[in-house]
Design an enzyme around this catalytic site. Structure first.
Site, short mmCIF file in Angstrom:
data_model
loop_
_atom_site.label_atom_id
_atom_site.label_comp_id
_atom_site.label_asym_id
_atom_site.label_seq_id
_atom_site.Cartn_x
_atom_site.Cartn_y
_atom_site.Cartn_z
N LYS A 199 -25.22 -6.75 -3.27
CA LYS A 199 -26.62 -6.39 -3.08
C LYS A 199 -26.97 -5.29 -4.09
O LYS A 199 -26.62 -4.12 -3.91
CB LYS A 199 -26.81 -5.89 -1.64
CG LYS A 199 -28.19 -6.09 -1.07
CD LYS A 199 -29.30 -5.34 -1.76
CE LYS A 199 -29.43 -3.91 -1.33
NZ LYS A 199 -30.52 -3.21 -2.06
N GLU A 273 -18.61 5.53 -2.24
CA GLU A 273 -18.75 6.47 -3.38
C GLU A 273 -20.10 7.12 -3.21
O GLU A 273 -21.12 6.48 -3.41
CB GLU A 273 -18.71 5.70 -4.71
CG GLU A 273 -17.42 4.97 -4.97
CD GLU A 273 -16.32 5.87 -5.45
OE1 GLU A 273 -16.57 7.07 -5.70
OE2 GLU A 273 -15.19 5.38 -5.57
N CYS A 307 -23.49 10.69 -10.18
CA CYS A 307 -22.91 11.26 -8.97
C CYS A 307 -22.04 12.48 -9.27
O CYS A 307 -21.93 13.37 -8.46
CB CYS A 307 -22.11 10.19 -8.24
SG CYS A 307 -21.02 9.30 -9.33
N GLU A 404 -27.82 17.95 -3.46
CA GLU A 404 -27.74 17.16 -4.69
C GLU A 404 -29.17 16.89 -5.17
O GLU A 404 -30.00 16.37 -4.42
CB GLU A 404 -27.04 15.84 -4.38
CG GLU A 404 -26.88 14.98 -5.62
CD GLU A 404 -26.17 13.68 -5.33
OE1 GLU A 404 -26.55 13.01 -4.36
OE2 GLU A 404 -25.25 13.34 -6.08
#
Ligand code: NAD
Length: 506
Positions: A199, A273, A307, A404
């Site tokens: 996906k 992750e 990331c 973040e």
């Protein structure tokens, strides 16, 4: 990319094969073929640099996920893939890598249009690494060995273990670095003999769709790789599907937690992750000619949408002013623009939601006391471009220290002569634990810090570098498991122990 570039018509920079591909009415890739989605609805795919639509994809549904999972299950139970001779499976996975290279410009064009990063980094780094990734994991298909174990059960025994594919795998992709993120997941799962339902992210589906038909061209049997485009709800349907054996996810920590809850229904295997807030240390003995651009790129690569972005920058007081000035000058020298423009160093943010989030976090940072050294605001115009930003005077109580940002924002802090233990405590003062870097010529200090920082990846005198053989993943809320290297094979296999009773000892 040596063609003329025009911001008003980026499609003029695109090759004929890519233009033909984009113009197609894309369906879902299920059972080795393009099929229509059940909803009949479509989603526009938009260039974040210009706001122009360049393609549309099918809006998948949970019913489409059911069909794709059924195709993957059938391919796993009845198809040739898991039982294929390892060298034959290796040859197909290797061929996918070769085909990615042969069509590298097309993949790079699709990712530049979908995600906005500069052509050079997408073509020479992300797409090239994607091809490497398939070739590397092709080699693992012939090396999925087990062990023999001496055992103490009564009588005489032969006990051994073997690795088997985990089964049907759901893979949910993020929008940043779309082609490489697809390669990170698909290549090891194929090498292990799994069958997949992928996906892609809503904003960046095109390279995964193109990859699906390339895999078919490489000889991948029907149903082994299925791709269903659509919203987060489609990902949720995959994560909770009772006939999926494992789900692998890359994206935000909040969604990662939702995946864990969804996976509980059939206790499917989960690897994650997730986000990060990676610390970067610059010491006075560092090679500053290397460190200044290095720590700047640790965040500005991909406009901060990585990331492992090194977003917490700790600079020793002896070099603080020099590093701060150097990073600010580097930031001011970056040219924001369309990824196809050869002059561009920094692309846009992916969508309005992310753009507003970065803006909001910046405003919060300043209101909480951080000072702007450079940047700190959107670029001129009404696009999604955000100026590369350096903040100073950030403290652990500030929101920008903890959250973040996923934008081109560095928060700088001054350090003095604290012990390695104290510095590591500072680095570990976060709920994340993905990456870190240490810039120094003092090997002992570098290794001690590397050992004490609770993060999955530590670079010394570099940042953000990856390799197919270099495990990647997070401690704490940055994830579960490691992609790449042998660790990725472990994610996609189960270990079976077999004990054969040979009778009494005689
Ligand atoms: P996201 O979590 O919003 O979306 C990621 C994917 O999950 C998309 O495909 C989305 O459609 C899908 N999704 C959304 N809700 C879902 C649900 N409830 N169930 C299942 N699937 C769902 O994240 P994003 O905005 O696409 O990506 C940015 C984030 O990803 C950042 O936080 C970044 O740090 C992280 N990231 C991590 C890595 C890594 O290697 N650790 C790599 C890239 C990105």
């Amino acid at each position: 990319m040596n063609k003329m570039f025009s911001f008003d018509n980026p499609m003029a920079s695109v090759s004929a094969p890519t233009r033909d591909f984009l113009a197609r009415q894309h369906g879902l890739f299920i059972g080795g073929d393009w099929v229509a989605g059940r909803s009949g609805e479509r989603r526009a795919v938009v260039d974040p640099a210009t706001g122009l639509e360049h393609a549309s994809v099918t809006e998948g549904t949970s019913e489409d996920i059911d069909r794709a999972v059924a195709a993957a299950r059938d391919a796993f139970e009845n198809g040739p893939w898991p039982k294929m001779k390892p060298k034959e499976r290796a040859a197909i996975v290797h061929r996918i890598g070769e085909l990615i290279d042969a069509h590298g410009d097309e993949f790079a064009e699709l990712d530049v249009l979908d995600e906005g990063s500069p052509w050079g980094v997408v073509r020479n780094f992300y797409v090239a690494l994607s091809a490497d990734h398939f070739r590397y994991f092709a080699g693992w298909a012939t090396k999925l060995d087990g062990a023999t174990m001496p055992v103490n059960m009564g009588g005489e025994w032969l006990a051994y273990s073997q690795r088997e594919p985990v089964g049907v795998v759901g893979q949910i992709l993020p929008w940043n670095v779309p082609m490489l993120m697809a390669a990170w997941k698909i290549a090891p799962a194929l090498a292990a003999g799994c069958t997949l339902v992928v996906k892609p992210a809503e904003d960046t589906p095109m390279s995964a769709l193109r990859l699906a038909e390339l895999c078919r061209e490489a000889g991948l049997p029907d149903g082994v790789l299925n791709v269903v485009t659509g919203a987060g709800a489609v990902g949720a349907a995959l994560a909770e599907h009772p006939d999926v054996d494992k789900v692998s996810f890359t994206g935000s920590t909040a969604t990662g937690k939702a995946i864990v809850r969804a996976a509980a229904g059939n206790l499917k295997r989960v690897s994650l992750e997730l986000g990060g807030k990676s610390p970067v240390f610059v010491f006075p003995d560092a090679d500053l000619d290397l460190a200044i651009p290095g720590v700047a790129e640790a965040v500005f690569l991909n406009s901060g949408q990585a990331c492992t972005a090194g977003s917490r920058l700790y600079i020793h007081e002896d070099v603080y002013d020099r590093v701060l000035e150097g990073v600010a000058a580097y930031a001011e020298g970056l040219k924001l623009g369309h990824g196809f423009d050869p002059a561009t160093n920094l692309g846009p943010l992916i969508n309005r939601k992310q753009f507003d989030r970065v803006n909001r976090l910046m405003e919060t940072g300043v209101s909480e006391g951080a000072s702007i050294v450079t940047g700190g605001s959107p670029a001129d115009g009404d696009g999604l471009f955000y100026r590369p930003t350096l903040l100073a005077g950030v403290t652990p109580s500030h929101t920008v220290y903890r959250e973040e940002i996923f934008g081109p924002v560095i928060s700088a802090m001054k350090i003095t002569d604290e012990t390695v233990t104290a510095l590591a405590r500072e680095a570990n003062n976060t709920e994340y634990g993905l990456g870190a870097s240490v810039w120094t010529k003092d090997l002992a200090r570098a290794h001690k810090l590397a050992a004490r920082i609770r993060a999955g990846i530590v670079w010394v005198n570099n940042h953000n570098q990856s390799d197919a053989n270099f495990p990647w993943g997070g401690y704490k809320q940055s994830g579960w498991g490691r992609e790449m290297g042998k660790s990725a094979i472990e994610l996609y296999t189960e270990t079976k122990s077999v004990a054969v009773y040979l009778g009494d000892q005689d």
